[in-house]
Design a protein around this motif. Structure first.
Motif, mmCIF file in Angstrom:
data_model
loop_
_atom_site.group_PDB
_atom_site.id
_atom_site.type_symbol
_atom_site.label_atom_id
_atom_site.label_comp_id
_atom_site.label_asym_id
_atom_site.label_seq_id
_atom_site.Cartn_x
_atom_site.Cartn_y
_atom_site.Cartn_z
ATOM 1 N N MET A 134 0.850 -1.177 0.000
ATOM 2 C CA MET A 134 0.000 0.000 0.000
ATOM 3 C C MET A 134 0.897 1.242 0.000
ATOM 4 S SD MET A 134 -3.612 1.022 1.143
ATOM 5 C CE MET A 134 -4.115 -0.571 0.794
ATOM 6 N N ARG A 135 0.586 2.196 -0.855
ATOM 7 C CA ARG A 135 1.419 3.391 -0.986
ATOM 8 C C ARG A 135 1.009 4.528 -0.054
ATOM 9 N NH1 ARG A 135 -1.101 6.795 -5.555
ATOM 10 N NH2 ARG A 135 -3.040 5.678 -5.892
ATOM 11 N N PHE A 136 -0.066 4.358 0.695
ATOM 12 C CA PHE A 136 -0.545 5.387 1.604
ATOM 13 C C PHE A 136 -0.347 4.957 3.054
ATOM 14 C CE2 PHE A 136 -3.264 5.938 -2.200
ATOM 15 C CZ PHE A 136 -2.915 7.236 -2.516
ATOM 16 N N GLU A 137 -0.316 5.947 3.940
ATOM 17 C CA GLU A 137 -0.204 5.695 5.373
ATOM 18 C C GLU A 137 -1.339 6.437 6.081
ATOM 19 O OE1 GLU A 137 3.627 6.680 6.896
ATOM 20 O OE2 GLU A 137 4.664 5.655 5.271
ATOM 21 N N MET A 138 -1.558 6.064 7.335
ATOM 22 C CA MET A 138 -2.559 6.740 8.152
ATOM 23 C C MET A 138 -2.276 8.240 8.178
ATOM 24 S SD MET A 138 -4.820 4.673 9.432
ATOM 25 C CE MET A 138 -5.394 5.523 10.887
ATOM 26 N N SER A 139 -3.300 9.032 8.115
ATOM 27 C CA SER A 139 -3.309 10.498 8.184
ATOM 28 C C SER A 139 -2.768 11.188 6.937
ATOM 29 C CB SER A 139 -2.602 11.012 9.442
ATOM 30 O OG SER A 139 -1.204 10.918 9.315
ATOM 31 N N ASP A 140 -2.423 10.442 5.877
ATOM 32 C CA ASP A 140 -2.024 11.078 4.620
ATOM 33 C C ASP A 140 -3.205 11.860 4.047
ATOM 34 O OD1 ASP A 140 0.519 10.024 4.679
ATOM 35 O OD2 ASP A 140 0.188 8.591 3.040
ATOM 36 N N TRP A 141 -2.923 13.018 3.480
ATOM 37 C CA TRP A 141 -3.945 13.801 2.792
ATOM 38 C C TRP A 141 -4.036 13.302 1.367
ATOM 39 C CZ3 TRP A 141 -7.273 17.429 4.654
ATOM 40 C CH2 TRP A 141 -7.086 17.819 5.998
ATOM 41 N N VAL A 142 -5.252 13.019 0.921
ATOM 42 C CA VAL A 142 -5.481 12.446 -0.404
ATOM 43 C C VAL A 142 -6.637 13.151 -1.094
ATOM 44 C CG1 VAL A 142 -4.562 10.157 0.178
ATOM 45 C CG2 VAL A 142 -6.982 10.653 0.551
ATOM 46 N N GLN A 143 -6.689 12.952 -2.402
ATOM 47 C CA GLN A 143 -7.826 13.422 -3.190
ATOM 48 C C GLN A 143 -8.132 12.357 -4.216
ATOM 49 O OE1 GLN A 143 -6.540 17.127 -4.845
ATOM 50 N NE2 GLN A 143 -5.045 16.207 -6.203
ATOM 51 N N GLY A 144 -9.370 12.319 -4.650
ATOM 52 C CA GLY A 144 -9.735 11.313 -5.627
ATOM 53 C C GLY A 144 -11.176 11.436 -6.062
ATOM 54 N N LYS A 145 -11.547 10.507 -6.901
ATOM 55 C CA LYS A 145 -12.893 10.474 -7.444
ATOM 56 C C LYS A 145 -13.541 9.164 -7.013
ATOM 57 C CE LYS A 145 -14.005 12.156 -11.639
ATOM 58 N NZ LYS A 145 -14.079 12.211 -13.114
ATOM 59 N N GLU A 166 -18.110 11.639 -7.659
ATOM 60 C CA GLU A 166 -17.900 12.808 -6.816
ATOM 61 C C GLU A 166 -16.424 12.930 -6.438
ATOM 62 O OE1 GLU A 166 -20.614 11.844 -3.721
ATOM 63 O OE2 GLU A 166 -19.136 10.765 -2.557
ATOM 64 N N LEU A 167 -15.944 14.172 -6.413
ATOM 65 C CA LEU A 167 -14.569 14.440 -6.023
ATOM 66 C C LEU A 167 -14.511 14.590 -4.514
ATOM 67 C CD1 LEU A 167 -13.576 17.014 -8.764
ATOM 68 C CD2 LEU A 167 -13.037 14.593 -8.688
ATOM 69 N N ILE A 168 -13.483 14.005 -3.906
ATOM 70 C CA ILE A 168 -13.312 14.129 -2.457
ATOM 71 C C ILE A 168 -11.870 14.522 -2.155
ATOM 72 C CG2 ILE A 168 -15.113 12.440 -1.954
ATOM 73 C CD1 ILE A 168 -11.823 11.349 -0.946
ATOM 74 N N GLN A 169 -11.710 15.207 -1.036
ATOM 75 C CA GLN A 169 -10.403 15.538 -0.499
ATOM 76 C C GLN A 169 -10.493 15.342 1.004
ATOM 77 O OE1 GLN A 169 -10.326 19.505 -1.985
ATOM 78 N NE2 GLN A 169 -9.273 18.920 -3.854
ATOM 79 N N GLY A 170 -9.490 14.691 1.562
ATOM 80 C CA GLY A 170 -9.507 14.439 2.990
ATOM 81 C C GLY A 170 -8.269 13.701 3.440
ATOM 82 N N PHE A 171 -8.363 13.093 4.617
ATOM 83 C CA PHE A 171 -7.217 12.379 5.167
ATOM 84 C C PHE A 171 -7.623 10.965 5.550
ATOM 85 C CE2 PHE A 171 -9.213 14.886 8.453
ATOM 86 C CZ PHE A 171 -9.357 14.004 9.509
ATOM 87 N N ILE A 172 -6.647 10.071 5.510
ATOM 88 C CA ILE A 172 -6.890 8.647 5.747
ATOM 89 C C ILE A 172 -7.031 8.382 7.243
ATOM 90 C CG2 ILE A 172 -5.919 6.325 5.515
ATOM 91 C CD1 ILE A 172 -4.499 7.377 2.970
#
Length: 123
Positions: A1-12, A17-23
């Protein structure tokens, strides 16, 4: 997995719907992440956690800021997300920046949020 807890991400999301937030949670076996949404074109999901597939997400770009107002906004976000360590770091940088007269004092990193028009909005 390329992401970690609390990483800020964006996606569809699957429904477009577009979202932006943190893991907030990672489920590696299913390649699924739970993301706390702070911005979306669907207002109903803002402030909620949604499940997103890893391939639907990308890291948000990292930018530097020196502005005390932006740091104060980030402090508010740290309080809202109950991130004590980030709050302490931002508070220390805000105090450090207030003591220095140089414009480079008190730099702190933050993530730039981009809208559908690809224009930066800072968080």
């Amino acid at each position: 997995m390329r992401f970690e807890m609390s990483d800020w991400v964006q996606g569809k999301a699957e429904n477009g719907e577009l979202i932006q937030g943190f893991i907030v949670a990672i489920y590696e076996t299913e390649a699924v992440l739970k993301v706390h949404v702070v911005q979306s074109d669907n207002e109903a999901v803002v402030g909620k956690a949604v499940m997103m597939r890893e391939q639907w997400l990308k890291d948000m770009p990292f930018m530097e800021t020196e502005d005390a107002g932006q740091i104060a906004d980030l402090i508010d976000l740290a309080l809202a997300t109950q991130d004590g360590a980030w709050f302490q770091e931002l508070s220390a940088r805000l105090k450090q920046g207030a003591r220095k007269d140089a414009p480079s004092g008190g730099q702190v990193g933050h993530r730039a949020v981009r809208n559908r028009l690809d224009l930066p909005r800072y968080q």
